[in-house]
Design an enzyme around this catalytic site. Structure first.
Site, short mmCIF file in Angstrom:
data_model
loop_
_atom_site.label_atom_id
_atom_site.label_comp_id
_atom_site.label_asym_id
_atom_site.label_seq_id
_atom_site.Cartn_x
_atom_site.Cartn_y
_atom_site.Cartn_z
N GLU A 117 85.74 -12.47 -35.13
CA GLU A 117 87.00 -13.12 -35.54
C GLU A 117 87.34 -14.27 -34.60
OE1 GLU A 117 89.72 -9.89 -35.50
OE2 GLU A 117 89.10 -9.10 -37.46
N HIS A 173 73.53 -12.59 -40.73
CA HIS A 173 72.61 -12.75 -39.60
C HIS A 173 73.36 -13.24 -38.36
CE1 HIS A 173 69.02 -13.66 -37.30
NE2 HIS A 173 69.52 -14.86 -37.05
N SER A 174 74.24 -14.20 -38.56
CA SER A 174 75.08 -14.72 -37.48
C SER A 174 76.27 -15.43 -38.12
CB SER A 174 74.29 -15.71 -36.60
OG SER A 174 74.03 -16.90 -37.32
N SER A 183 66.56 -17.26 -27.45
CA SER A 183 66.63 -17.45 -28.91
C SER A 183 65.25 -17.55 -29.54
CB SER A 183 67.41 -18.73 -29.23
OG SER A 183 68.79 -18.54 -29.06
#
Length: 455
Positions: free
Chosen positions: A132, A347-348, A218
């Site tokens: 959020e 996923h993100s 990443s």
């Protein structure tokens, strides 16, 4: 001349088959049947083609070949491209949180069981609030572990602090279990002056030397060969520890996965590979990644002991990782665990998973296969948890995370100079020139740069 010799030879073969086998009637039918047999049967696995020869002694003959003795057979037998039945999936709890009768699992004390559940809930609350916060523009990026909390916490609980973790980016629960505080998580996501990475990493790229948790990268699957190398080092130093590396099903499509498994098997490195097979590599389904029976069979291909586990079953994950760790260290061998699960969230924050998978499918996993709800039922049936405990835990967890966010926002950002430190003992001239150039640009165009970063 050559054609005449070939025709003559063909007739001799046909006559031989007619006299000795008695199944061919003419040269034309011989060629037809022989070609048909070869075309269809030879391309099917486990089909025997002996052409009437005595093969009774073949199995007793063998070749001493590097790697082990290989027996001979005159039967043409291809290894099947896939087994008739898929590899079984180990689980302990049924969908209602009850222990399956006759199941084998590692016993867990009340203290550990309750801590595991508390950590799973805390991880869920932290994911919700941080997600959020990103949507509100307070942090730049976030990635949740919704639906995969059991893999995080259960695997972490089965390890020791000396085991070195090489994570992907969906394992913050492992770090949470090891004592990384919610405030430390918040500091990293906000990239403030208290962030151990000094604000130089994207959010959720956690790392902690204190907790033997190597900083997240990443780049997909690069942590796998690194984990194998570190495991081999532990073996050489005769340490009572192993390395554990996590990755998704998409990571198995990278070359680093195959190099790591082969290296680990050959060097007999004490490393535990844990694959979170959640069915999707962002938007790419597993059906478009490989034709094999998931990930577990890939371990066998490289000579690695492997197991498929229900990744939404906390007790099964804990038991499997506990056993894997013991085998890895005592027997000096790598172990592969394929944990079947489902990524309930996107996923993100850069992804909208409803664009490539049905909303109904997501909700089905969220409601019917939630690992937290399933494990809570088991803890409650043992008399270790109550509705009052649940309410108190969630209230405290929410307050803790919200407080951490507010504190992290107030901490100043690292100064601009930190972008150029921790690489060289003495910065070279070209790096000094880059720093000077950046400072001039910021001074010239201040409106294009954050005002809360000290120059």
């Amino acid at each position: 001349m050559a054609f005449w010799l070939m025709a003559r030879t063909s007739r001799k073969i046909t006559d031989h088959l007619h006299r000795n086998i008695g199944i061919l009637r003419s040269s034309s039918s011989a060629c037809s049947l022989l070609n048909t047999t070869r075309r269809f049967e030879s391309t099917k696995a486990d089909k025997d083609i002996s052409f009437g020869y005595d093969t009774s002694d073949d199995e007793n003959q063998a070749l001493d070949f590097p790697g082990g003795r290989v027996t001979f057979t005159s039967h043409m037998r291809f290894i099947p491209e896939s087994p008739e039945k898929r590899t079984h999936c180990y689980r302990v709890l049924d969908d209602n949180g009850k222990t399956i009768i006759g199941s084998h699992y590692q016993n867990i004390s009340k203290e550990v069981a309750v801590k595991m559940y508390s950590n799973m809930v805390t991880l869920q609350v932290m994911d919700t609030i941080f997600y959020e916060a990103q949507r509100q523009g307070r942090i730049s990026f976030y990635l949740t572990t919704n639906g995969e909390e059991a893999i995080n916490i259960a695997s972490a609980a089965a390890l020791t602090p000396d085991d070195i973790i090489f994570p992907q980016y969906r394992e913050p629960g492992v770090l949470l279990w090891r004592g990384f505080t919610v405030q430390e998580f918040a500091n990293q996501c906000f990239g403030n002056g208290a962030d151990y990475g000094k604000g130089r990493q994207m959010p959720i790229h956690y790392g902690s030397k204190k907790h033997n948790y190597v900083t997240v990268s990443s780049t997909i699957a690069t942590q796998l060969p690194q984990a194998v190398g570190a495991a081999y080092s532990l073996k050489m130093d005769k340490k009572d520890a192993c390395t554990v590396t996590y990755f998704g099903d998409g990571g198995t499509s990278e070359g680093d996965f195959h190099a790591a498994l082969n290296f680990a098997a050959v060097m007999e490195a004490p490393v535990v590979f844990i694959c979170r097979n959640n069915g999707w590599a962002i938007s790419t389904p597993t059906s478009q990644q490989f034709r094999s029976d998931g990930i577990v069979v890939k371990g066998q291909a490289y000579g690695i002991r492997s197991i498929r586990v229900d990744g939404n079953d906390t007790l099964a994950m804990y038991s499997a990782v506990h056993a894997a760790r013991e085998m890895a260290i005592k027997e000096h061998r790598p172990i592969l665990i394929e944990a079947l699960t489902y990524r309930v969230g996107h996923h993100s924050t850069s992804d909208d998973s409803t664009k490539y998978r049905p909303v109904g499918e997501i909700e089905q996993w969220r409601m019917a296969r939630d690992p937290i709800a399933r494990y809570r039922k088991w803890v409650e049936m043992n008399g270790w948890w109550s509705d009052e405990d649940e309410s108190q835990l969630r209230i405290e967890a929410r307050k803790q995370v919200l407080d951490a966010v507010q504190v992290a926002e107030r901490v100043k950002k690292p100064p601009l100079a930190e972008l150029f430190t921790d690489v060289y003992d003495q910065p070279p001239s070209n790096l000094c020139e880059q720093e000077k150039f950046l400072r001039n640009i910021v001074m010239k165009h201040p409106q294009d740069y954050p005002t809360d970063v000290p120059v």
